[in-house]
Design a protein around this motif. Structure first.
Motif, PDB file in Angstrom:
ATOM      1  N   ASP A  49       0.835  -1.206   0.000  1.00 28.41           N
ATOM      2  CA  ASP A  49       0.000   0.000   0.000  1.00 28.41           C
ATOM      3  C   ASP A  49       0.866   1.251   0.000  1.00 28.41           C
ATOM      4  OD1 ASP A  49      -2.337  -1.418  -0.056  1.00 28.41           O
ATOM      5  OD2 ASP A  49      -2.709  -1.299   2.109  1.00 28.41           O
ATOM      6  N   VAL A  50       1.961   1.220   0.746  1.00 22.26           N
ATOM      7  CA  VAL A  50       2.871   2.368   0.785  1.00 22.26           C
ATOM      8  C   VAL A  50       3.532   2.557  -0.586  1.00 22.26           C
ATOM      9  CG1 VAL A  50       4.963   3.320   1.844  1.00 22.26           C
ATOM     10  CG2 VAL A  50       3.289   2.100   3.259  1.00 22.26           C
ATOM     11  N   ILE A  51       3.989   1.456  -1.187  1.00 23.27           N
ATOM     12  CA  ILE A  51       4.635   1.533  -2.510  1.00 23.27           C
ATOM     13  C   ILE A  51       3.683   2.150  -3.525  1.00 23.27           C
ATOM     14  CG2 ILE A  51       5.544   0.152  -4.427  1.00 23.27           C
ATOM     15  CD1 ILE A  51       6.620  -1.810  -2.273  1.00 23.27           C
ATOM     16  N   TRP A  52       2.437   1.664  -3.537  1.00 23.26           N
ATOM     17  CA  TRP A  52       1.470   2.171  -4.511  1.00 23.26           C
ATOM     18  C   TRP A  52       1.110   3.629  -4.225  1.00 23.26           C
ATOM     19  CZ3 TRP A  52      -2.378  -2.543  -5.028  1.00 23.26           C
ATOM     20  CH2 TRP A  52      -1.769  -3.519  -5.833  1.00 23.26           C
ATOM     21  N   ARG A  53       1.064   3.987  -2.957  1.00 21.90           N
ATOM     22  CA  ARG A  53       0.733   5.373  -2.620  1.00 21.90           C
ATOM     23  C   ARG A  53       1.787   6.338  -3.155  1.00 21.90           C
ATOM     24  NH1 ARG A  53       0.016   4.583   2.445  1.00 21.90           N
ATOM     25  NH2 ARG A  53       1.917   5.480   3.331  1.00 21.90           N
ATOM     26  N   HIS A  54       3.001   5.864  -3.304  1.00 21.44           N
ATOM     27  CA  HIS A  54       4.081   6.700  -3.824  1.00 21.44           C
ATOM     28  C   HIS A  54       4.326   6.466  -5.323  1.00 21.44           C
ATOM     29  CE1 HIS A  54       5.552   8.616  -0.108  1.00 21.44           C
ATOM     30  NE2 HIS A  54       5.127   7.512   0.505  1.00 21.44           N
ATOM     31  N   GLY A  55       3.402   5.792  -5.992  1.00 25.62           N
ATOM     32  CA  GLY A  55       3.503   5.620  -7.437  1.00 25.62           C
ATOM     33  C   GLY A  55       4.507   4.593  -7.872  1.00 25.62           C
ATOM     34  N   GLY A  56       4.882   3.681  -6.972  1.00 22.58           N
ATOM     35  CA  GLY A  56       5.860   2.674  -7.318  1.00 22.58           C
ATOM     36  C   GLY A  56       5.231   1.470  -8.006  1.00 22.58           C
TER      37      GLY A  56
ATOM     38  N   LEU B 265      11.106   5.739   3.518  1.00 25.30           N
ATOM     39  CA  LEU B 265      10.902   6.327   4.844  1.00 25.30           C
ATOM     40  C   LEU B 265       9.527   5.959   5.393  1.00 25.30           C
ATOM     41  CD1 LEU B 265      12.489   9.837   4.189  1.00 25.30           C
ATOM     42  CD2 LEU B 265      13.444   7.996   5.595  1.00 25.30           C
ATOM     43  N   ASP B 266       8.490   5.996   4.531  1.00 18.43           N
ATOM     44  CA  ASP B 266       7.147   5.633   4.988  1.00 18.43           C
ATOM     45  C   ASP B 266       7.044   4.139   5.276  1.00 18.43           C
ATOM     46  OD1 ASP B 266       6.315   8.201   4.860  1.00 18.43           O
ATOM     47  OD2 ASP B 266       5.079   7.986   3.045  1.00 18.43           O
ATOM     48  N   MET B 267       7.791   3.323   4.524  1.00 20.90           N
ATOM     49  CA  MET B 267       7.801   1.882   4.800  1.00 20.90           C
ATOM     50  C   MET B 267       8.399   1.619   6.184  1.00 20.90           C
ATOM     51  SD  MET B 267       8.970   0.327   1.071  1.00 20.90           S
ATOM     52  CE  MET B 267       8.961  -1.389   1.584  1.00 20.90           C
ATOM     53  N   ALA B 268       9.412   2.399   6.555  1.00 17.74           N
ATOM     54  CA  ALA B 268       9.986   2.258   7.895  1.00 17.74           C
ATOM     55  C   ALA B 268       8.957   2.612   8.959  1.00 17.74           C
ATOM     56  CB  ALA B 268      11.221   3.147   8.031  1.00 17.74           C
ATOM     57  N   ASP B 269       8.174   3.671   8.721  1.00 20.40           N
ATOM     58  CA  ASP B 269       7.115   4.030   9.666  1.00 20.40           C
ATOM     59  C   ASP B 269       6.050   2.936   9.744  1.00 20.40           C
ATOM     60  OD1 ASP B 269       8.423   6.396  10.075  1.00 20.40           O
ATOM     61  OD2 ASP B 269       7.132   7.566   8.709  1.00 20.40           O
TER      62      ASP B 269
END
Length: 599
Positions: free
Chosen positions: A452-459, A491-495
């Protein structure tokens, strides 16, 4: 596609040369062309109909004429014959049967016989019938104009209804049998009936032969019409009769000189109206007149050879097959087929005006059937491919990006990208304290949070490698800030990891991840075998990103990025140098940085 084309071609060939299911529709289409072309032509002025119409029936019944109800006494026709003969027409052709003597008015019949016997250019109709008591051909040949062939059978059975009112020596006769096609429309006229080696001429053929006009050596001819129905040059019978009965005539004295005069009846109730390409109620006298006109002017319709529509169908199907085989846009192919259809129909209409009937419905129906089936097959194939692509790319990128990605197309190419590898630390310990089912549930929950984090950042999620995640930015959709997006995602993945660890409980704080990032060129696209391909990236950039992730454990850092990635980010983040590290496969050590958000 080949089996479909072959099947349509085979069915079209069967329809053209054997079945004929579409022939009624084909005839109607050609009838429309024939009718449209005929209306632009003027009828031959040398063929005139003397018409027994409603006006004639009413006028002739009046006391001053005294003919009574129809059928009239035949002395009426005697007056007509004498009046017409004075003007020297080429021929007088009756389209009225004289098959039964008038038993109540024999003197009237005699007047008719006397008038007829004085002229040798009067022709009468007869009808060929089926009979249980036919005559022998040799016995009646001289009476009804039978023409002997080389192998004529003298005993060939022939049954006709001749003009029995007249003595046989006056029988200049021919048949007027109606010749409808299978759909009941009369498009042709008999020229002759071939019976046991004898030729029985039709009335138009008999008139043509006597007047010196050529008669085609065939059993019938397709009529070439001139003018619309009910537009033949005509004169009302009663008008002519009244004028011939006057002492001083008012009509022109040479009105019928050199003309072929047809005496017929089209009044309602007399039943002499037929279905033709021009009308559902065309007078029989006009049909007879058209046949005589065709022979007089040596003009009649003919059907194009059967190989013409067959060749057109083959050309259309071949062109469509090539278009679909070469992946030409279906809409462009349909537009081209529509244009070809309009052109061919226009050509058929044009040829109808040149007395050639070109059937096109079967080849056009075959072409459109193939187009529709092939287009549907192509649509279903593309739909399956699109669904497969959606299913595949939904694993990699946010679903709302998939449609855009498919519309733009997927190309294998060298691109500038940023690769991210994220591996779980402490997974072995976690596995030892949980059941297999719990481990699978936990790892799936972790992957869901991180994806979800990856997709939120367009990855783009490339793949799972055991408990490792591989993602990239800059492909398949362009992203000039791919490095910034990737670092922000890390950074968001770490959070997200901290939130997940709180879900696990304090006893599992040793559970952690290592994230490595590197930016550079890579070959990106669908890579693999013919049976299985995956959208991924390959090249040194990918290898180095994976190595950097492996160094996070030695550097005791959760996130490490290469100098290339840090430089691409500019001042978007703070980067703390962690020193240089040797990397397997590289001669020079690599300087790595830990990214931090700016305060």
């Amino acid at each position: 596609m080949k089996p479909l084309a072959a099947a349509v071609l085979a069915v079209a060939a069967l329809e053209l040369f054997l079945l004929g299911f579409l022939k009624p529709l084909e005839n109607r289409l050609l009838d429309a062309f024939v009718k449209h072309q005929a209306t632009a032509l003027a009828p031959d002025p040398d063929i005139v109909v003397v018409n027994i119409d409603e006006k004639s029936l009413a006028t002739m019944e009046q006391e001053k004429i005294g003919a009574g109800r129809f059928p009239w006494p035949r002395e009426v026709y005697a007056t007509l014959i004498e009046g017409l003969a004075e003007q020297k027409p080429r021929a007088i052709v009756f389209d009225i049967m004289f098959s039964e003597p008038d038993r109540h008015r024999p003197q009237s019949d005699q007047a008719f016989i006397d008038a007829a016997s004085r002229h040798d250019n009067i022709y009468y109709p007869m009808v060929r019938i089926e009979s249980t008591q036919p005559s022998k051909a040799a016995e009646v040949a001289h009476l009804i104009g039978l023409m002997r062939g080389p192998n004529a059978d003298p005993n060939a059975p022939i049954a006709v209804i001749p003009p029995l009112v007249l003595p046989a020596k006056l029988w200049r006769v021919g048949t007027i049998n109606y010749l409808p096609d299978g759909d009941g429309v009369g498009r042709r006229y008999h020229l002759r009936h071939r019976i046991g080696g004898w030729d029985l001429p039709s009335l138009p053929a008999r008139v043509a032969l006597d007047l010196g006009y050529p008669v085609p050596d065939s059993d019938d001819m397709v009529l070439a019409w001139r003018g619309a129905a009910d537009t033949f040059p005509r004169v009302s019978f009663s008008d002519l009769y009244e004028d011939f009965d006057r002492a001083e005539r008012q009509r022109p004295a040479n009105e019928f000189r050199g003309k072929i005069v047809i005496v017929g009846a089209d009044a309602a109730g007399l039943g002499d109206r037929r279905v033709t390409p021009l009308s559902h109620i065309q007078p029989g006298a006009e049909i007879l007149g058209t046949a005589i006109e065709n022979l007089k002017n040596d003009r009649h319709m003919r059907y194009a050879p059967a190989w013409w529509p067959a060749a057109i169908g083959l050309l259309l199907l071949s062109s469509l097959f090539l278009a679909f085989d070469r992946k030409v846009d279906v809409r462009a192919t349909g537009a081209a087929l529509a244009a070809a259809t309009v052109f061919l129909l226009g050509a058929s209409w044009f040829l109808a005006g040149r007395l050639v009937l070109l059937p096109l419905l079967t080849p056009l129906a075959a072409a459109w059937t193939f187009y529709a089936a092939a287009a549907l097959s192509e649509y279903l194939r593309e739909r399956r491919q699109r669904q497969a692509a959606v299913a595949m790319f939904s694993r990699f990128v946010n679903p709302h990006v998939v449609s855009l990605l498919l519309d733009q197309g997927v190309q294998t190419a060298r691109r500038e990208v940023t690769l991210l590898f994220s591996d779980i630390r402490g997974f072995t310990t976690l596995s030892e304290t949980r059941s297999p089912e719990e481990v699978v549930e936990l790892i799936n929950r972790y992957f869901s949070l991180q994806v979800d984090v990856i997709w939120r950042h367009g990855g783009t999620l490339d793949k799972y490698i055991g408990d490792c995640i591989m993602a990239m930015w800059g492909a398949p959709l362009d992203n000039p800030g791919h490095a910034k997006s990737a670092v922000a995602c890390a950074l968001d993945m770490a959070d997200a990891l901290q939130d997940f660890k709180r879900e696990l409980g304090a006893e599992h704080l040793e559970f952690d991840v290592g994230i490595g990032l590197h930016s550079g060129p890579a070959v990106v696209g669908l890579i693999g075998s013919e049976k299985r391909r995956e959208y991924t990236a390959i090249g040194d950039t990918v290898n180095l990103a994976s190595r950097i992730e492996g160094l996070t454990k030695d550097a005791k850092r959760r996130i490490l990025v290469s100098k290339d990635t840090a430089e691409l980010c500019g001042d978007a983040f703070e980067f703390v140098s962690c020193g240089t590290f040797p990397v397997k496969g590289r001669a020079q050590p690599v300087e790595l940085f830990e990214p931090r958000r700016k305060p």
